[in-house]
Design a protein around this motif. Structure first.
Motif, PDB file in Angstrom:
ATOM      1  N   THR A 104      -2.905  -6.015   1.072  1.00 34.94           N
ATOM      2  CA  THR A 104      -3.477  -5.506  -0.174  1.00 34.94           C
ATOM      3  C   THR A 104      -4.791  -6.192  -0.526  1.00 34.94           C
ATOM      4  OG1 THR A 104      -2.168  -7.070  -1.454  1.00 34.94           O
ATOM      5  CG2 THR A 104      -1.228  -4.878  -1.132  1.00 34.94           C
TER       6      THR A 104
ATOM      7  N   LEU B 280      -5.386   2.440   7.117  1.00 29.64           N
ATOM      8  CA  LEU B 280      -5.568   1.426   6.087  1.00 29.64           C
ATOM      9  C   LEU B 280      -6.996   0.875   6.119  1.00 29.64           C
ATOM     10  CD1 LEU B 280      -3.907   0.075   3.895  1.00 29.64           C
ATOM     11  CD2 LEU B 280      -3.204  -1.627   5.558  1.00 29.64           C
TER      12      LEU B 280
ATOM     13  N   GLN C 105       0.856  -1.177   0.000  1.00 26.09           N
ATOM     14  CA  GLN C 105       0.000   0.000   0.000  1.00 26.09           C
ATOM     15  C   GLN C 105       0.900   1.238   0.000  1.00 26.09           C
ATOM     16  OE1 GLN C 105      -3.093  -0.083  -0.432  1.00 26.09           O
ATOM     17  NE2 GLN C 105      -3.880  -1.993   0.385  1.00 26.09           N
TER      18      GLN C 105
END
Length: 154
Positions: free
Chosen positions: A119, A66, A56
């Protein structure tokens, strides 16, 4: 060791299903070959998949940021993939953002405590009846400039 045993059991079950699907007939074999060629093209050096280490952007910085980003884009993620799936005759199943406990297990067990390697927080399932339908969907996803496809090991 227990986890390895569980993974092996799952792998054997999936392999059994895969071999059954793979051996359905000549037409299915051709469609599977086309699907593999499409996958190879997308994942290849000249394909659209992003190569290199999956991470990321640094701007996320914390696990809270996140997950906030994943929660923020989840409806858009589902909407975009559902539109592609339904247009190609598939069935779409949305899923919640990956749970924080499971995500943190991955961070510590697999990613050497690097949260930016998470991810796959946004998830869904797209189900199709044929390999050719899957190929068309994969090509449509890869062709969408607003979707970033990450290179995965074969």
């Amino acid at each position: 060791i227990e986890a390895d045993s569980m993974v092996q059991t799952d792998m054997q079950a999936y392999d059994k299903i895969w071999l059954k699907l793979k051996g359905k007939g000549e037409e299915d074999g051709e469609d599977l070959a086309k699907l593999k060629a499409c996958w190879d093209e997308i994942m290849g050096e000249d394909g659209v998949a992003v190569h290199g280490r999956k991470r990321q952007p640094e701007c996320f910085g914390t696990v809270e940021n996140l997950f906030h980003a994943a929660d923020t884009i989840n409806a858009l993620f589902h909407s975009k993939l559902k539109r592609i799936c339904i247009a190609l005759g598939g069935k779409f199943y949305k899923a919640d953002v990956k749970g924080e406990d499971r995500a943190m297990q991955k961070v510590f067990r697999s990613y050497k405590e690097d949260i930016l390697r998470l991810t796959d927080l946004n998830r869904c399932s797209l189900v199709f009846k044929t390999f050719d339908d899957i190929r068309e969907c994969l090509a449509a996803i890869a062709a969408d400039p607003s979707i970033v496809v990450l290179k995965v090991p074969s």
